[in-house]
Design a protein around this motif. Structure first.
Motif, short mmCIF file in Angstrom:
data_model
loop_
_atom_site.label_atom_id
_atom_site.label_comp_id
_atom_site.label_asym_id
_atom_site.label_seq_id
_atom_site.Cartn_x
_atom_site.Cartn_y
_atom_site.Cartn_z
N LEU A 306 -14.69 -7.16 18.96
CA LEU A 306 -15.61 -8.57 18.18
C LEU A 306 -16.03 -7.71 16.98
O LEU A 306 -15.88 -8.86 15.73
N LEU A 350 -25.35 -1.86 19.69
CA LEU A 350 -26.47 -3.12 18.36
C LEU A 350 -25.08 -4.31 17.97
O LEU A 350 -25.26 -4.33 16.79
N ILE A 352 -22.63 -4.88 18.60
CA ILE A 352 -21.73 -6.17 20.13
C ILE A 352 -22.65 -6.50 19.48
O ILE A 352 -22.72 -8.21 19.70
N LEU A 353 -24.54 -6.38 19.16
CA LEU A 353 -25.47 -7.98 19.08
C LEU A 353 -25.17 -8.43 17.51
O LEU A 353 -24.66 -9.67 17.91
N ALA A 357 -22.80 -11.34 18.86
CA ALA A 357 -23.88 -12.82 19.27
C ALA A 357 -24.75 -13.42 18.59
O ALA A 357 -25.45 -14.55 17.39
N LEU A 358 -24.63 -12.10 16.97
CA LEU A 358 -25.26 -12.93 15.63
C LEU A 358 -24.58 -13.38 14.70
O LEU A 358 -24.52 -13.11 13.23
N HIS A 360 -22.84 -15.77 13.77
CA HIS A 360 -23.50 -17.27 12.98
C HIS A 360 -24.33 -16.77 11.97
O HIS A 360 -23.98 -17.32 10.66
N ALA A 361 -25.45 -16.20 11.94
CA ALA A 361 -26.83 -15.67 11.23
C ALA A 361 -26.19 -14.92 9.69
O ALA A 361 -26.99 -15.01 8.80
N HIS B 88 -29.67 -18.80 16.54
CA HIS B 88 -28.68 -18.65 15.54
C HIS B 88 -27.04 -19.08 16.06
O HIS B 88 -26.35 -19.21 16.21
N ASN B 91 -23.49 -16.37 21.02
CA ASN B 91 -22.66 -16.55 22.69
C ASN B 91 -23.22 -16.01 23.13
O ASN B 91 -23.69 -14.68 23.22
N VAL B 94 -22.10 -12.39 25.21
CA VAL B 94 -21.68 -11.52 24.39
C VAL B 94 -23.24 -10.88 23.66
O VAL B 94 -23.59 -9.29 23.78
N ALA B 98 -24.66 -7.04 25.14
CA ALA B 98 -25.11 -6.19 23.99
C ALA B 98 -26.45 -6.11 24.38
O ALA B 98 -26.83 -4.51 24.00
N THR B 102 -26.90 -1.61 25.05
CA THR B 102 -28.84 -1.25 24.14
C THR B 102 -29.35 -0.86 24.72
O THR B 102 -29.96 0.92 24.14
#
Lengths: 371, 324
Positions: A306, A350, A352-353, A357-358, A360-361, B88, B91, B94, B98, B102
């Motif tokens: 990622l 974090l 990866i998060l 996952a974020l 687009h944010a 947001h 995915n 993912v 995560a 964490t």
């Protein structure tokens, strides 16, 4: 509304030239900074100084030649698993099973090294590369086949296959491959001629002195794998088909691409790359098969892919970063006993998060700013 | 004969204790996944709750405070998942991964630093955990052959959270199939645009589902650390979150079949713990690891359509964009 869309398209077209490199270059840096900032909060909660921790971590990772060697040794693992996850990502597949695939790859390597004591080293290395890749590919093939032909989702099946691999390997190590007369579930040590030469030995034979570390010749295999993945993805028909499938399945099918075959090829290559990780651990460092030797590297691969934006170059950089975090993290825990290596796992999660996952944010606002 | 009966009763009791955390987490996952949000993060939520509960119970000495803290921690994790996936459009797989990673690091790191016991929390005293409850009549029925043993060993003598897990199955089924929220929940997981057209917020419904998931995973995690065990141990969920996910899929995203799957998986585990190398008739010694792998193999077979067919909610994993 229609006009808004057109304006939006125009804006994005006019902003293309600068955004094209600014966002990809800046995003990972911002992501990393954000993940480190969140981790700093955890460090404060634990009651230590984040700046001192960061300094100790950096110093432990790259402060001397030995540390750099260790960092690159960890990075070698993460290049393999990162490439594995990235190849699957390009086809729109999420391979969570790199951990299990690496584990089974290690089984192939171990069986070879246990049985091929008398062979010349070069032959063993070549056979080990093939077997490590074959083991990983085989373990990824089943979920791939099940997705392609039976419609079960690889995300769930690869998770299940991690557990099945773990059970299988525990059984083999406890009941079958264990060295007779000992308690801990591991094989006997391989014959020295099956060991991958460590880099400091190679350097010494060429007349250079470099720090002692577990870094071994598998790092060259990792570099070759990176180049290989780059050629595969962007300079072969198979890579084109894979990326087309990942972008738009309907269009890919319309273009004559067979999704089932593409998925199977992609997942098997992904598994093969994960399996190659065992060259470094089993053949290069431990010289025996240990219980749970991948040690989470398969999951680190997700973060590496990622953060490296699924490109071999980025994956190389991200793998070195994570290698530094792992090496620096273990040094850090000597100086700050309150901060265990679990902190590195927190940072990894974090990252990866925020990167995954974020994404687009952060990307939207960033592209608006750099436009 | 009575020895066999006792053995069966003990196996059944062990199955109930093993199934309780699975049922709770799987039903939590059911709410999330029925709303169209993939919930791989069950494992992470359970860990967060287990740690939160044990740490709070250790400090306050109250099991209820521990339970509350565990649920709060788990809901918080669930809301982070929602923030990434709903607000947001991230995915979902993912994000779940995560959070699992964490939390696995965070609970161990905080536990190590705060309690100095190698990542464990201090052992809890009797008031700080949910103790087994002797149901009324267990002593009186003890003399009755068969029924007495069954009642004393299987039905009575569990902690409160096991009974909660048993009670929550019909409640969850009722919520999902018989309430307005349940209808919206299922609709939002199948066809969010239709729900949106009807004037119901997709985001709010999904957030509510994730809060439900957080609460149930919270009880599940608290069960591990302050009811079943008496402290938090690092990575103590040990894959139970993934096992619950497998049970949810095996139960085809429906409450009662999910309960069945959890009981089956827990039974396999109880059997495995009891067998430990005892030879079986016809089969000989079955490797413990094979029995441990059975739930995962079964789930893969089910997903592949070799036994039955698992059909996921149609909109699962797809972020809902109001306008394209």
């Amino acid at each position: 509304m229609g006009r808004e869309i057109i304006r939006g398209v125009k804006a994005s077209v006019s902003s293309r030239p600068r955004c094209r490199w600014v966002a990809p270059a800046l995003l990972p840096v911002i992501n990393l900074a954000l993940a480190l900032l969140l981790s700093a909060v955890v460090v404060v909660l634990i009651g230590e100084s984040p700046t001192r921790a960061l300094w100790l971590l950096a110093n432990g990772a790259v402060g001397n030649a030995e540390a750099v060697g260790y960092t690159l040794y960890y990075a070698t693992n993460f290049v393999f698993t990162g490439l594995a996850v990235a190849v699957a990502f390009h086809g729109g597949l999420f391979n969570i099973g790199a951990e299990g695939q690496a584990y089974i790859g290690g089984l192939g390597v171990a069986l070879l090294c246990l049985g091929a004591g008398g062979w010349p080293t070069a032959m063993i290395v070549a056979a080990a590369v093939v077997l490590a890749a074959a083991g990983g590919a085989a373990w990824a093939f089943v979920p791939a086949w099940l997705q392609a032909r039976r419609g079960s989702h690889v995300v769930i099946t690869t998770i299940m296959f991690n557990f099945i691999a773990s059970a299988l390997m525990t059984h083999l190590l406890v009941n079958v491959l264990i060295k007779p007369g000992q308690q801990s579930p591991e094989t006997r040590e391989f014959d020295p001629n099956t060991w991958l030469p460590q880099l400091h030995d190679v350097a010494r034979s060429l007349g250079w002195e470099i720090g002692r570390s577990p870094l071994n010749l598998s790092v060259l295999v990792a570099l070759a794998a990176g180049v290989g993945v780059w050629i595969y993805l962007w300079h072969t028909r198979w890579g084109y088909e894979l990326r087309a499938l990942g972008h738009n399945e309907t269009a890919a099918v319309y273009g004559g691409i067979l999704p089932a075959r593409t998925v199977i090829v992609a997942m098997s290559s992904s598994g093969a790359l994960a399996g190659l990780m065992s060259l470094n651990e089993v053949m290069g460092v431990q010289h025996r098969l240990l219980l749970n030797f991948p040690g989470g590297a398969g999951y680190v691969g997700i973060a590496v892919a990622l953060m490296g934006r699924n490109h071999p170059l980025g994956i190389g950089l991200a793998a070195v970063l994570f290698g530094a975090l792992y090496q620096g993290g273990s040094e850090l825990s000597f100086d700050m006993p309150n901060l265990t290596r679990d902190m590195v796992v927190v940072i990894q999660g974090l990252i990866i998060l925020v990167c995954g996952a974020l994404e687009h944010a952060l990307r939207g606002p960033l592209e608006a700013v750099v436009r | 004969m009575s020895e066999t009966a006792l053995l069966i009763a003990l196996l059944a009791a062990a199955t109930a204790r093993g199934a309780a955390p699975l049922v709770l987490a799987a039903l939590g996952g059911l709410f999330a996944e029925r709303s169209g949000i993939v919930d791989i993060g069950l494992e992470g939520k359970m860990l967060a709750a287990a740690f939160g509960a044990a740490a709070t119970a250790a400090v306050t000495g109250s099991a209820w405070a521990g339970l509350g803290a565990g649920v709060a921690a788990s809901v918080l994790v669930s809301l982070v998942h929602g923030f990434a996936c709903i607000t947001h459009n991230g995915n979902q797989v993912v994000s779940g991964m995560a959070l699992n990673i964490t939390l696995s690091g965070l609970t161990a790191a905080l536990g190590y630093a705060w309690f100095h016991e190698g990542g464990q929390t201090p052992l809890l005293g009797p008031g700080a955990r949910f103790a087994p409850i002797e149901l009324p009549g267990a002593a009186a029925l003890a003399g009755v052959p068969g029924v007495g043993t069954a009642y004393r060993e299987v039905v009575s003598g569990h902690n409160l959270l096991v009974y909660f897990a048993a009670a929550i199955v019909p409640v969850a089924a009722w919520i999902v199939y018989r309430t307005r929220f349940g209808l919206r929940l299922r609709a939002v997981g199948e066809s969010p645009d239709a729900v949106d057209t009807a004037g119901i917020s997709v985001s709010v419904t999904r957030y509510r589902a994730l809060v439900m998931s957080g609460v149930l995973c919270g009880v599940s995690g608290a069960y591990l650390s302050i009811a079943h065990h008496a402290s938090f141990i690092r990575d103590m969920s040990a894959g139970k979150g993934y096992l619950a996910l497998a049970a949810l899929i095996f139960g085809q995203w429906r409450p009662v079949p999910t309960l069945g799957a959890c009981l089956l998986f827990a039974f396999a585990d109880a059997l495995q713990a009891r067998l430990q190398g005892t030879p079986l008739p016809l089969l000989g010694v079955v490797p413990v690891q094979l029995i441990q792998a059975i739930p995962y193999i079964l789930t893969v077979c089910l997903l592949a359509g070799f036994v039955g067919r698992a059909v996921a909610p149609r909109a699962i994993g797809i972020p809902y964009l109001k306008e394209r």
